[in-house]
Motif scaffolding. Structure first.
Motif, PDB file in Angstrom:
ATOM      1  N   LEU A   1      -3.231  -2.774  -5.795  1.00 53.40           N
ATOM      2  CA  LEU A   1      -1.940  -2.383  -5.224  1.00 53.40           C
ATOM      3  C   LEU A   1      -1.031  -1.756  -6.278  1.00 53.40           C
ATOM      4  O   LEU A   1      -0.944  -2.256  -7.411  1.00 53.40           O
ATOM      5  N   PRO A   2      -0.337  -0.676  -5.931  1.00 54.54           N
ATOM      6  CA  PRO A   2       0.644  -0.085  -6.837  1.00 54.54           C
ATOM      7  C   PRO A   2       1.741  -1.088  -7.188  1.00 54.54           C
ATOM      8  O   PRO A   2       2.125  -1.920  -6.372  1.00 54.54           O
ATOM      9  N   GLN A   3       2.261  -0.982  -8.404  1.00 56.74           N
ATOM     10  CA  GLN A   3       3.279  -1.917  -8.868  1.00 56.74           C
ATOM     11  C   GLN A   3       4.536  -1.860  -8.021  1.00 56.74           C
ATOM     12  O   GLN A   3       5.215  -2.878  -7.824  1.00 56.74           O
ATOM     13  N   GLU A   4       4.866  -0.693  -7.482  1.00 59.22           N
ATOM     14  CA  GLU A   4       6.063  -0.562  -6.653  1.00 59.22           C
ATOM     15  C   GLU A   4       5.992  -1.459  -5.426  1.00 59.22           C
ATOM     16  O   GLU A   4       6.990  -2.070  -5.017  1.00 59.22           O
ATOM     17  N   ILE A   5       4.819  -1.558  -4.822  1.00 64.83           N
ATOM     18  CA  ILE A   5       4.639  -2.419  -3.650  1.00 64.83           C
ATOM     19  C   ILE A   5       4.835  -3.880  -4.031  1.00 64.83           C
ATOM     20  O   ILE A   5       5.516  -4.644  -3.337  1.00 64.83           O
ATOM     21  N   ILE A   6       4.260  -4.284  -5.139  1.00 62.83           N
ATOM     22  CA  ILE A   6       4.329  -5.683  -5.562  1.00 62.83           C
ATOM     23  C   ILE A   6       5.756  -6.068  -5.947  1.00 62.83           C
ATOM     24  O   ILE A   6       6.261  -7.125  -5.556  1.00 62.83           O
ATOM     25  N   GLU A   7       6.427  -5.201  -6.695  1.00 64.66           N
ATOM     26  CA  GLU A   7       7.762  -5.530  -7.199  1.00 64.66           C
ATOM     27  C   GLU A   7       8.819  -5.575  -6.101  1.00 64.66           C
ATOM     28  O   GLU A   7       9.783  -6.331  -6.202  1.00 64.66           O
ATOM     29  N   LYS A   8       8.650  -4.759  -5.062  1.00 66.10           N
ATOM     30  CA  LYS A   8       9.703  -4.631  -4.050  1.00 66.10           C
ATOM     31  C   LYS A   8       9.315  -5.269  -2.716  1.00 66.10           C
ATOM     32  O   LYS A   8       9.874  -4.935  -1.677  1.00 66.10           O
ATOM     33  N   ASP A   9       8.369  -6.160  -2.747  1.00 65.05           N
ATOM     34  CA  ASP A   9       8.003  -6.916  -1.559  1.00 65.05           C
ATOM     35  C   ASP A   9       8.424  -8.363  -1.793  1.00 65.05           C
ATOM     36  O   ASP A   9       8.215  -8.902  -2.879  1.00 65.05           O
ATOM     37  N   TYR A  10       9.006  -8.991  -0.770  1.00 62.78           N
ATOM     38  CA  TYR A  10       9.608 -10.309  -0.941  1.00 62.78           C
ATOM     39  C   TYR A  10       9.003 -11.295   0.058  1.00 62.78           C
ATOM     40  O   TYR A  10       8.815 -10.980   1.229  1.00 62.78           O
ATOM     41  N   GLY A  11       8.701 -12.493  -0.427  1.00 63.42           N
ATOM     42  CA  GLY A  11       8.090 -13.483   0.452  1.00 63.42           C
ATOM     43  C   GLY A  11       8.224 -14.876  -0.117  1.00 63.42           C
ATOM     44  O   GLY A  11       8.825 -15.097  -1.174  1.00 63.42           O
ATOM     45  N   CYS A  12       7.610 -15.858   0.584  1.00 61.82           N
ATOM     46  CA  CYS A  12       7.719 -17.253   0.150  1.00 61.82           C
ATOM     47  C   CYS A  12       6.412 -18.017   0.335  1.00 61.82           C
ATOM     48  O   CYS A  12       6.383 -19.229   0.162  1.00 61.82           O
ATOM     49  N   GLY A  13       5.333 -17.323   0.720  1.00 62.30           N
ATOM     50  CA  GLY A  13       4.064 -17.998   0.936  1.00 62.30           C
ATOM     51  C   GLY A  13       2.938 -16.995   1.007  1.00 62.30           C
ATOM     52  O   GLY A  13       3.127 -15.800   0.764  1.00 62.30           O
ATOM     53  N   ASP A  14       1.761 -17.471   1.369  1.00 65.44           N
ATOM     54  CA  ASP A  14       0.599 -16.587   1.480  1.00 65.44           C
ATOM     55  C   ASP A  14      -0.132 -16.821   2.800  1.00 65.44           C
ATOM     56  O   ASP A  14      -1.150 -17.518   2.853  1.00 65.44           O
ATOM     57  N   PRO A  15       0.374 -16.238   3.893  1.00 58.40           N
ATOM     58  CA  PRO A  15      -0.340 -16.375   5.177  1.00 58.40           C
ATOM     59  C   PRO A  15      -1.637 -15.579   5.221  1.00 58.40           C
ATOM     60  O   PRO A  15      -2.459 -15.797   6.103  1.00 58.40           O
ATOM     61  N   THR A  16      -1.851 -14.659   4.282  1.00 57.46           N
ATOM     62  CA  THR A  16      -3.039 -13.799   4.312  1.00 57.46           C
ATOM     63  C   THR A  16      -4.325 -14.580   4.109  1.00 57.46           C
ATOM     64  O   THR A  16      -5.393 -14.146   4.544  1.00 57.46           O
ATOM     65  N   ARG A  17      -4.265 -15.727   3.468  1.00 61.21           N
ATOM     66  CA  ARG A  17      -5.491 -16.481   3.180  1.00 61.21           C
ATOM     67  C   ARG A  17      -6.114 -17.077   4.444  1.00 61.21           C
ATOM     68  O   ARG A  17      -7.252 -17.570   4.407  1.00 61.21           O
ATOM     69  N   TYR A  18      -5.401 -17.031   5.567  1.00 57.82           N
ATOM     70  CA  TYR A  18      -5.901 -17.635   6.806  1.00 57.82           C
ATOM     71  C   TYR A  18      -6.382 -16.586   7.808  1.00 57.82           C
ATOM     72  O   TYR A  18      -6.444 -16.851   9.003  1.00 57.82           O
ATOM     73  N   VAL A  19      -6.708 -15.384   7.326  1.00 56.82           N
ATOM     74  CA  VAL A  19      -7.187 -14.281   8.165  1.00 56.82           C
ATOM     75  C   VAL A  19      -8.630 -13.973   7.806  1.00 56.82           C
ATOM     76  O   VAL A  19      -9.035 -14.093   6.644  1.00 56.82           O
ATOM     77  N   ASN A  20      -9.422 -13.562   8.811  1.00 52.56           N
ATOM     78  CA  ASN A  20     -10.856 -13.353   8.617  1.00 52.56           C
ATOM     79  C   ASN A  20     -11.264 -11.899   8.851  1.00 52.56           C
ATOM     80  O   ASN A  20     -10.515 -11.105   9.430  1.00 52.56           O
ATOM     81  N   GLU A  21     -12.454 -11.587   8.450  1.00 56.09           N
ATOM     82  CA  GLU A  21     -13.009 -10.240   8.613  1.00 56.09           C
ATOM     83  C   GLU A  21     -13.057  -9.848  10.092  1.00 56.09           C
ATOM     84  O   GLU A  21     -13.342 -10.666  10.967  1.00 56.09           O
ATOM     85  N   GLY A  22     -12.740  -8.587  10.361  1.00 55.07           N
ATOM     86  CA  GLY A  22     -12.871  -8.042  11.708  1.00 55.07           C
ATOM     87  C   GLY A  22     -11.706  -8.303  12.632  1.00 55.07           C
ATOM     88  O   GLY A  22     -11.716  -7.862  13.781  1.00 55.07           O
ATOM     89  N   GLU A  23     -10.664  -8.984  12.169  1.00 47.50           N
ATOM     90  CA  GLU A  23      -9.558  -9.339  13.054  1.00 47.50           C
ATOM     91  C   GLU A  23      -8.487  -8.246  13.083  1.00 47.50           C
ATOM     92  O   GLU A  23      -8.306  -7.489  12.127  1.00 47.50           O
ATOM     93  N   THR A  24      -7.785  -8.192  14.217  1.00 48.01           N
ATOM     94  CA  THR A  24      -6.620  -7.324  14.358  1.00 48.01           C
ATOM     95  C   THR A  24      -5.384  -8.160  14.068  1.00 48.01           C
ATOM     96  O   THR A  24      -5.139  -9.176  14.717  1.00 48.01           O
ATOM     97  N   VAL A  25      -4.606  -7.720  13.060  1.00 41.80           N
ATOM     98  CA  VAL A  25      -3.508  -8.534  12.540  1.00 41.80           C
ATOM     99  C   VAL A  25      -2.201  -7.755  12.620  1.00 41.80           C
ATOM    100  O   VAL A  25      -2.154  -6.567  12.298  1.00 41.80           O
TER     101      VAL A  25
END
Length: 396
Positions: A47-71
């Motif tokens: 990921l480009p640094q601009e995306i990482i630096e300017k994105d804000y969050g408090c957790g990681d919901p991405t770890r609960y998603v699987n291959e082939g899913e529509t999210v």
């Protein structure tokens, strides 16, 4: 009443306050807008640094998603979670990011082709909309307004009619179309009067059996009046935080089942006026729908509790063969079920096709005798006394 802080106690425009703060956050990094978060895997490396630096969050919901899913990612910002997920779901999956902030959307869209080239598939889409109204495509609204500026009450009526038409004929996110909806520290930014509609929208867009995985800021008690009147604390994910017990009830009240806390930070992120604010990640599933059918299935609850009750009020007794309808059986035993590790599924010796299944009666006595599963040679009238040995709320 699910939440005690209402717009009546707030004198500023919540929506404008949030939009202004995050538009500025898209231009200049604002560390105060996020909690320290450890992401799974090495997905951030491309990921480009601009995306990482300017994105804000408090957790990681991405770890609960699987291959082939529509999210669908609510409040996708610069696209960090979307681009993590684009690597996880692969060519057979799709990621949709929705945001209200043009500056954030501009950054997210800028890198689509670059990241697609790196991972070998173009599986992301970023759309403009409000997360509490996922039927209205605001890109289409903006396009219509360019040709039809509002200059009179009649023009306003035409605009409202066009919005209604778009919601009906060309919804931003269709009903029952998403496998997983995620969000990372965004739901608390929605103004109080729209929060019930927000949760209804989460439910509407999910497929049957789909799930919501939401990381957000919660508080251990209601925010004080001093917190609520501070616009910086609202746009800073504090004033709009859900009380943690009520957060789970918001999902339950619109029909979700299997609501569970996946992660709750032990240490508060901030403490203001004695109120603790921390990150929490919730998972909830879209409720079963359709008729209850009798296919002679049963389940055994493994324990360790003597008995448990599901979201439909069924009581399951530890170690007992409990009679369930086909819908409940599938919910409790399928591989992705939140319950399956605690449940043993028992099928009848002879499968009953769905088209031959009769209506299942949610009996007061829920024990299923083993003879019921062994075929038509057994006469249930001879074992009625054994079947009726257990009542809801009372285990044998």
């Amino acid at each position: 009443m699910v939440t005690s802080h209402t717009s009546n106690s707030i004198s500023y425009d919540i929506e404008k306050t949030v939009l202004d703060r995050y538009q500025e956050g898209a231009k200049v990094q604002q560390p105060s807008l996020c909690c320290p978060t450890e992401y799974e895997g090495n997905y951030l490396e491309i990921l480009p640094q601009e995306i990482i630096e300017k994105d804000y969050g408090c957790g990681d919901p991405t770890r609960y998603v699987n291959e082939g899913e529509t999210v669908l990612d609510l409040g996708s910002g610069t696209g960090k979670n979307c681009y993590i997920l684009s690597q996880k779901v692969g060519e057979s999956g799709q990621i949709i990011g929705v945001d209200f902030n043009d500056e954030m959307l501009k950054i997210a869209r800028k890198y689509q082709q670059n990241i697609a080239d790196k991972i070998g598939t173009y599986n992301t889409k970023f759309v403009k909309g409000k997360i509490q109204d996922l039927t209205l495509n605001l890109d289409l609204v903006q396009s219509w307004l360019k040709d039809h500026p509002i200059q009179s009450v009649d023009d306003l009526t035409k605009f409202e009619n066009e919005c209604d038409r778009l919601r009906k004929d060309d919804p931003l996110i269709a009903d029952n179309s998403i496998d997983v909806v995620i969000s990372n520290c965004v739901l608390n930014l929605v103004q109080p009067k729209d929060k019930k509609q927000l949760f209804e929208e989460l439910y509407r867009i999910l497929k049957q059996g789909g799930r919501a995985v939401i990381s957000d800021i919660v508080c251990d008690e209601d925010p004080t009046p001093n917190i609520l009147i501070d616009p910086d604390l609202w746009s800073g994910c504090i004033a709009g935080a859900f009380r943690e017990d009520q957060f789970l009830k918001m999902f339950e009240n619109v029909g979700f089942y299997g609501v569970e806390i996946l992660k709750r930070e032990e240490k508060p992120w901030q403490v203001i006026d004695g109120v603790e604010f921390r990150s929490m990640t919730i998972r909830a599933y879209k409720r079963k729908e359709g008729p209850c059918l009798e296919r002679k299935q049963s389940i055994i609850y493994k324990g360790p509790w003597k008995q448990v009750q599901d979201d439909d009020g069924h009581t399951f007794c530890r170690g007992e063969r409990m009679a369930v309808c086909d819908k409940t059986y599938q919910i409790l035993t399928r591989p992705e079920s939140p319950y399956q590790e605690d449940i043993i599924g028992l099928l009848p010796y002879q499968e009953i096709p769905l088209e031959e299944a009769t209506e299942f009666s949610c009996k007061n006595k829920a024990i299923r005798h083993p003879k019921e599963t062994k075929g038509s040679n057994y006469h249930l009238t001879e074992i009625k006394d054994d079947i009726d040995c257990c009542t809801p709320g009372e285990c044998c």
